[in-house]
Enzyme design. Structure first.
Site, PDB file in Angstrom:
ATOM      1  N   THR B 132      -4.859 -53.297   8.768  1.00 22.08           N
ATOM      2  CA  THR B 132      -5.975 -52.953   9.793  1.00 22.08           C
ATOM      3  C   THR B 132      -5.892 -53.647  11.020  1.00 22.08           C
ATOM      4  O   THR B 132      -5.639 -55.018  11.243  1.00 22.08           O
ATOM      5  CB  THR B 132      -7.309 -53.381   8.917  1.00 22.08           C
ATOM      6  OG1 THR B 132      -7.282 -52.542   7.691  1.00 22.08           O
ATOM      7  CG2 THR B 132      -8.412 -52.773   9.654  1.00 22.08           C
ATOM      8  N   GLU B 133      -6.009 -53.165  12.147  1.00 21.90           N
ATOM      9  CA  GLU B 133      -6.208 -53.613  13.309  1.00 21.90           C
ATOM     10  C   GLU B 133      -7.827 -53.342  13.834  1.00 21.90           C
ATOM     11  O   GLU B 133      -8.233 -52.403  13.376  1.00 21.90           O
ATOM     12  CB  GLU B 133      -5.268 -53.139  14.361  1.00 21.90           C
ATOM     13  CG  GLU B 133      -3.907 -53.369  13.719  1.00 21.90           C
ATOM     14  CD  GLU B 133      -2.549 -52.974  14.443  1.00 21.90           C
ATOM     15  OE1 GLU B 133      -3.064 -52.318  15.602  1.00 21.90           O
ATOM     16  OE2 GLU B 133      -1.466 -53.274  14.393  1.00 21.90           O
ATOM     17  N   GLU B 247      -3.931 -49.067  -5.814  1.00 19.54           N
ATOM     18  CA  GLU B 247      -5.215 -49.695  -4.921  1.00 19.54           C
ATOM     19  C   GLU B 247      -6.399 -48.882  -5.144  1.00 19.54           C
ATOM     20  O   GLU B 247      -7.373 -49.646  -5.815  1.00 19.54           O
ATOM     21  CB  GLU B 247      -4.772 -49.874  -3.713  1.00 19.54           C
ATOM     22  CG  GLU B 247      -5.436 -50.750  -2.787  1.00 19.54           C
ATOM     23  CD  GLU B 247      -5.185 -50.663  -1.040  1.00 19.54           C
ATOM     24  OE1 GLU B 247      -4.161 -50.202  -0.961  1.00 19.54           O
ATOM     25  OE2 GLU B 247      -5.909 -51.279  -0.503  1.00 19.54           O
ATOM     26  N   GLY B 369      -9.196 -47.346   1.372  1.00 21.33           N
ATOM     27  CA  GLY B 369      -9.582 -45.967   1.781  1.00 21.33           C
ATOM     28  C   GLY B 369     -10.786 -45.452   1.522  1.00 21.33           C
ATOM     29  O   GLY B 369     -11.503 -45.291   0.619  1.00 21.33           O
TER      30      GLY B 369
HETATM   31  C1  LIG Z   1     -14.207 -57.157   3.362  1.00 19.49           C
HETATM   32  C2  LIG Z   1     -13.138 -56.589   3.842  1.00 19.49           C
HETATM   33  C3  LIG Z   1     -11.712 -56.849   3.579  1.00 19.49           C
HETATM   34  C4  LIG Z   1     -10.550 -55.968   3.916  1.00 19.49           C
HETATM   35  N1  LIG Z   1      -9.438 -56.465   3.561  1.00 19.49           N
HETATM   36  C5  LIG Z   1      -8.322 -56.064   4.006  1.00 19.49           C
HETATM   37  C6  LIG Z   1      -6.920 -56.393   3.904  1.00 19.49           C
HETATM   38  O1  LIG Z   1      -6.925 -57.357   3.234  1.00 19.49           O
HETATM   39  N2  LIG Z   1      -5.940 -55.990   4.412  1.00 19.49           N
HETATM   40  C7  LIG Z   1      -6.054 -55.019   5.597  1.00 19.49           C
HETATM   41  O2  LIG Z   1      -5.092 -54.610   6.047  1.00 19.49           O
HETATM   42  N3  LIG Z   1      -7.380 -54.330   5.838  1.00 19.49           N
HETATM   43  C8  LIG Z   1      -8.517 -54.916   5.013  1.00 19.49           C
HETATM   44  N4  LIG Z   1      -9.621 -54.365   5.400  1.00 19.49           N
HETATM   45  C9  LIG Z   1      -9.963 -53.476   6.251  1.00 19.49           C
HETATM   46  C10 LIG Z   1     -10.322 -52.004   5.692  1.00 19.49           C
HETATM   47  O3  LIG Z   1      -9.146 -51.639   4.799  1.00 19.49           O
HETATM   48  C11 LIG Z   1     -11.020 -50.962   6.596  1.00 19.49           C
HETATM   49  O4  LIG Z   1     -12.103 -51.353   7.076  1.00 19.49           O
HETATM   50  C12 LIG Z   1     -10.810 -49.610   6.246  1.00 19.49           C
HETATM   51  O5  LIG Z   1      -9.483 -48.999   6.089  1.00 19.49           O
HETATM   52  C13 LIG Z   1     -11.481 -48.541   7.225  1.00 19.49           C
HETATM   53  O6  LIG Z   1     -11.010 -48.969   8.373  1.00 19.49           O
HETATM   54  P1  LIG Z   1     -12.034 -49.176   9.587  1.00 19.49           P
HETATM   55  O7  LIG Z   1     -12.822 -50.441   9.391  1.00 19.49           O
HETATM   56  O8  LIG Z   1     -11.213 -49.228  10.895  1.00 19.49           O
HETATM   57  O9  LIG Z   1     -13.043 -47.859   9.690  1.00 19.49           O
HETATM   58  P2  LIG Z   1     -12.654 -46.544  10.466  1.00 19.49           P
HETATM   59  O10 LIG Z   1     -11.255 -46.066  10.185  1.00 19.49           O
HETATM   60  O11 LIG Z   1     -12.948 -46.730  11.897  1.00 19.49           O
HETATM   61  O12 LIG Z   1     -13.906 -45.580   9.938  1.00 19.49           O
HETATM   62  C14 LIG Z   1     -15.114 -45.749  10.160  1.00 19.49           C
HETATM   63  C15 LIG Z   1     -15.765 -44.445   9.398  1.00 19.49           C
HETATM   64  O13 LIG Z   1     -15.325 -43.453   9.753  1.00 19.49           O
HETATM   65  C16 LIG Z   1     -15.014 -42.648   8.590  1.00 19.49           C
HETATM   66  N5  LIG Z   1     -13.890 -41.693   9.174  1.00 19.49           N
HETATM   67  C17 LIG Z   1     -12.807 -42.315   9.794  1.00 19.49           C
HETATM   68  N6  LIG Z   1     -11.870 -41.187  10.044  1.00 19.49           N
HETATM   69  C18 LIG Z   1     -12.258 -40.112   9.837  1.00 19.49           C
HETATM   70  C19 LIG Z   1     -12.007 -38.696   9.803  1.00 19.49           C
HETATM   71  N7  LIG Z   1     -11.015 -38.374  10.236  1.00 19.49           N
HETATM   72  N8  LIG Z   1     -13.183 -37.766   9.209  1.00 19.49           N
HETATM   73  C20 LIG Z   1     -14.151 -38.379   8.897  1.00 19.49           C
HETATM   74  N9  LIG Z   1     -14.439 -39.397   8.593  1.00 19.49           N
HETATM   75  C21 LIG Z   1     -13.743 -40.246   9.087  1.00 19.49           C
HETATM   76  C22 LIG Z   1     -14.696 -43.757   7.516  1.00 19.49           C
HETATM   77  O14 LIG Z   1     -14.560 -42.964   6.434  1.00 19.49           O
HETATM   78  C23 LIG Z   1     -15.591 -44.480   7.846  1.00 19.49           C
HETATM   79  O15 LIG Z   1     -16.854 -44.160   7.134  1.00 19.49           O
HETATM   80  C24 LIG Z   1     -10.857 -55.170   4.872  1.00 19.49           C
HETATM   81  C25 LIG Z   1     -12.095 -54.611   5.167  1.00 19.49           C
HETATM   82  C26 LIG Z   1     -13.240 -55.582   4.913  1.00 19.49           C
HETATM   83  C27 LIG Z   1     -14.724 -55.208   5.285  1.00 19.49           C
END
Ligand SMILES: Cc1cc2nc3c(=O)[nH]c(=O)nc-3n(C[C@H](O)[C@H](O)[C@H](O)COP(=O)(O)OP(=O)(O)OC[C@H]3O[C@@H](n4cnc5c(N)ncnc54)[C@H](O)[C@@H]3O)c2cc1C
Lengths: 259, 384
Positions: B132-133, B247, B369
């Site tokens: 994640t970025e 996962e 996811g």
């Molecule tokens: C405590 C914690 C631990 C984590 N650990 C890791 C880790 O170890 N490694 C790592 O790489 N990541 C990690 N993550 C990141 C996590 O995988 C991401 O937060 C997650 O994938 C969601 O991405 P985002 O936060 O960018 O949300 P976004 O992708 O910006 O999504 C925001 C919202 O919009 C919705 N959404 C997005 N796209 C669409 C669409 N096309 N249609 C409808 N709805 C949509 C999503 O479902 C969500 O509800 C962690 C996050 C947390 C909070």
């Protein structure tokens, strides 16, 4: 050096235990069963000695079918094989009867040391190791906090109020250990998988040449005449400290004949 | 016709594994959990203790330092870690390698396995996964962190965020862009955290999972040997995607096991807590609530385990894993809510275990996811 560790399956120490109204024995179905905690220290000590001196570690248990789980646990910690004395006639055996069975079973095995945990958490008598040693005519080294073996001499330390007793005997000998002696290892996941393939022999009373009158409820020297459920806990009394708390504590203790 | 049912999750070995996990939680986790929640991270000694019990290596082959066993054994460990009173945060922080290492193992390079897998499974090192970025989470294909080839090295530049165990990790499996835009240009590269140019920008404070450190990481001209490339160049997305099913199922397990724990706590409480002269559990309203909680847990568990069994047998369960995650997470959200409700004011306090689960569960609908992404995926698999 070959070691036999005697282990017992007991009801989970934290569980509420019940007795069977019909024969005043423990209702084993009503609680989870675990390896007697002190026996884990005995198994650990045997494994540590084996690492230093080689030989085999055998686990001996007497108990119902289900007690086989306890043997498996010790095998998954690393012991080599198990012997399970299982027979319907054993039901209700007290310490004297148990020691008769264990001594007979030990007579069928080759060993230099027998290790016990000092007591079981269900019976809490601490006498079985001594009774077994007596029946075998072996020296007994009890309450060990440290065990060393050199050639055919086994030396233990026993903590006393003043320091340590150092006690020595020739093998074969019977040792009982207390929980200060070590930190038992976990039965690792690999150990669990390996334990499945380790041999466990079962022995019956007939195999040991013991008669039904020598064991079980019939062969026991102690009997439970009656039992009653623990009365519900009474509410404690609260004493307010109005500058005289010390006096009130002393009065209370004196009233209970503690001082 | 008569058949006998043997529960694949309750074989003799799996019952022993469950007992081992419970013993580990009772001995090495529960007495310290409150402290770790305050510390914001797990101590390294815990990794060593879990390794000694062989728990870190469950589901990893013995050749790479694992304990053997399969995914179903990992399910048992996850279930019991929570049901014995552990927490989602402990699971996330202690088992981060569950997401950080599988690609390395699957790639099959023995040198990488010795350097990056074995030390972690032996509890001597900590690994993390950074995908994640700040501006790319769900949309993995749009990642921007770049790795450019320079002689025998790759030079990495970019930022990653929300990285579990990122502040403690000794190395991080990083998703980097090595090729063009989109899915096809991603690779996985292991970056040791003592590489010059690697920094933990900050630790992130969170709603839950307090004992699991989460960090933002920066890579500024980080030089790593090309030998740290995991699997084929530009093959990163496929490698990541291959782990998605496991996962998602694992998060589903975490969800229903947390719910089961909260149900157990709520049930115990309902039996002892008296109001208006009678235990809560004697009221029909409460009994029905408890049944509802049980129903949610049991249905989630049954569906998820079924998908796990099919996956372990080699079947394709992409839609089922996504739906299991959504089902179990939604169930857990309801159950933790109801557990806090049953505890009353007590349930709102920081030292109530249900309060912690209530906060910990919220991430499960977002990470691994998000719910919306799972639903869209299922829609496509179902041809809708
Ligand atoms: C405590 C914690 C631990 C984590 N650990 C890791 C880790 O170890 N490694 C790592 O790489 N990541 C990690 N993550 C990141 C996590 O995988 C991401 O937060 C997650 O994938 C969601 O991405 P985002 O936060 O960018 O949300 P976004 O992708 O910006 O999504 C925001 C919202 O919009 C919705 N959404 C997005 N796209 C669409 C669409 N096309 N249609 C409808 N709805 C949509 C999503 O479902 C969500 O509800 C962690 C996050 C947390 C909070």
């Amino acid at each position: 050096m070959n070691i036999v560790v005697c282990v017992k399956q007991v009801p989970d120490s934290w569980a509420e235990k019940k007795l069977n109204p019909s024969d005043s024995t423990l209702d084993r179905d009503s609680v989870d069963a675990v390896m007697n905690e002190l026996d884990e220290y005995a198994v650990e000590e045997a494994l540590v000695l084996q690492e230093a001196h080689g030989g085999e570690v055998t686990i001996l248990t007497m108990g119902p079918e289900k007690a086989g789980e306890t043997i498996r646990k010790a095998l998954s910690m690393g012991a080599d094989k198990g012997v399970h004395v299982v027979d319907a006639g054993l039901h209700g055996s007290d310490a004297v009867a148990t020691s008769a069975v264990l001594a007979k079973a030990l007579g069928t095995l080759e060993w230099d040391l027998v290790i016990f945990g000092i007591e079981s958490t269900d019976a809490r008598m601490s006498v079985v190791p001594a009774m077994v040693a007596e029946r075998l005519g072996s020296p007994q080294l009890s309450f060990a906090t440290k065990v060393d073996v050199a050639d055919s001499t086994v030396t233990i330390q026993r903590q006393t109020e003043y320091g340590f007793d150092t006690v020595e005997a020739k093998t074969p000998a019977v040792v009982s250990v207390v929980e200060k002696i070590n930190e038992p290892r976990y039965p690792s996941f690999k150990g669990i998988m390996a334990a499945k393939k380790k041999p466990v022999t079962t022995l019956t009373l007939a195999d040991l040449g013991l008669g039904a009158d020598e064991v079980g409820l019939a062969g026991s020297w102690s009997a439970v005449d009656e039992f009653a459920a623990r009365p519900p806990r009474q509410a404690g009394s609260v004493v307010k400290d109005e500058g005289d708390g010390g006096v009130k504590i002393a009065e209370y203790l004196a009233g209970q004949k503690f001082i | 016709m008569t058949t006998t049912w043997t529960d694949p999750f309750a074989t003799e070995e799996r019952r022993a594994l469950r007992a081992l996990t419970r013993e580990f939680v009772e001995r090495d986790v529960r007495p310290h959990l409150d402290q770790w929640e305050r510390d914001g991270e797990l101590p390294r000694t815990l990794h060593a203790q879990a390794a000694a019990a062989g728990l870190l290596g469950v589901g990893f082959p013995e050749e790479v330092g694992g304990s053997g066993g399969d995914f179903l054994d990992s399910v048992v460990v996850t279930e019991e870690l929570l049901q014995a009173g552990g927490s989602g945060g402990v699971l996330a922080g202690l088992f981060t390698h569950g997401i950080a290492l599988p690609h390395i193992v699957a790639a099959g390079d023995p040198d990488q396995a010795e350097r990056f897998v074995r030390p972690v499974l032996e509890g001597r090192a900590i690994a993390a996964l950074a995908v994640t970025e700040p501006d790319g989470g769900s949309d993995v294909a749009s990642l921007r962190t770049r790795a450019v080839r320079a002689g025998d090295d790759f030079v990495v530049d970019g930022t990653k965020t929300y990285i579990t165990s990122g502040a403690r990790a000794d190395w991080v499996t990083v998703a980097v862009r090595t090729g063009g835009p989109g899915f096809g240009g991603l690779s996985l590269l292991v970056v040791p955290t003592d590489t010059p140019g690697f920094t933990v920008v900050r630790r992130l404070e969170k709603m839950g999972w307090h004992c699991s450190d989460t960090a933002e990481l920066a890579f500024t001209g980080c030089r790593v040997p090309a030998a740290n490339l995991v699997g084929p160049l530009d093959g990163g997305f496929v490698q990541l995607a291959q782990q998605f099913v496991v996962e998602r199922l694992s998060i589903a397990v975490q969800a229903y096991a947390t719910a089961q724990r909260c149900l157990d706590l709520a049930l115990e409480w309902a039996r002892v807590r008296e109001t208006f002269g009678r235990p809560l559990a004697t009221r029909q309203v409460i009994r029905h609530q408890l049944v509802e909680m049980h129903r949610l847990v049991d249905v989630s568990r049954t569906y998820t385990r079924q998908a796990a069994l099919r996956h372990a047998a080699g079947e394709e369960v992409v839609a089922e894993a996504a739906l299991a995650k959504n089902t179990a997470v939604a169930a857990a959200e309801q159950v933790v809510y109801q557990a806090v409700q049953l505890f009353g004011g007590q349930g709102y306090l920081r030292d109530a275990e249900v309060e912690r689960h209530y906060r910990d569960v919220r991430i499960l609908a977002i990470g691994g996811g998000a719910t919306e992404i799972m639903t869209e995926l299922a829609a496509r698999r179902l041809g809708l």
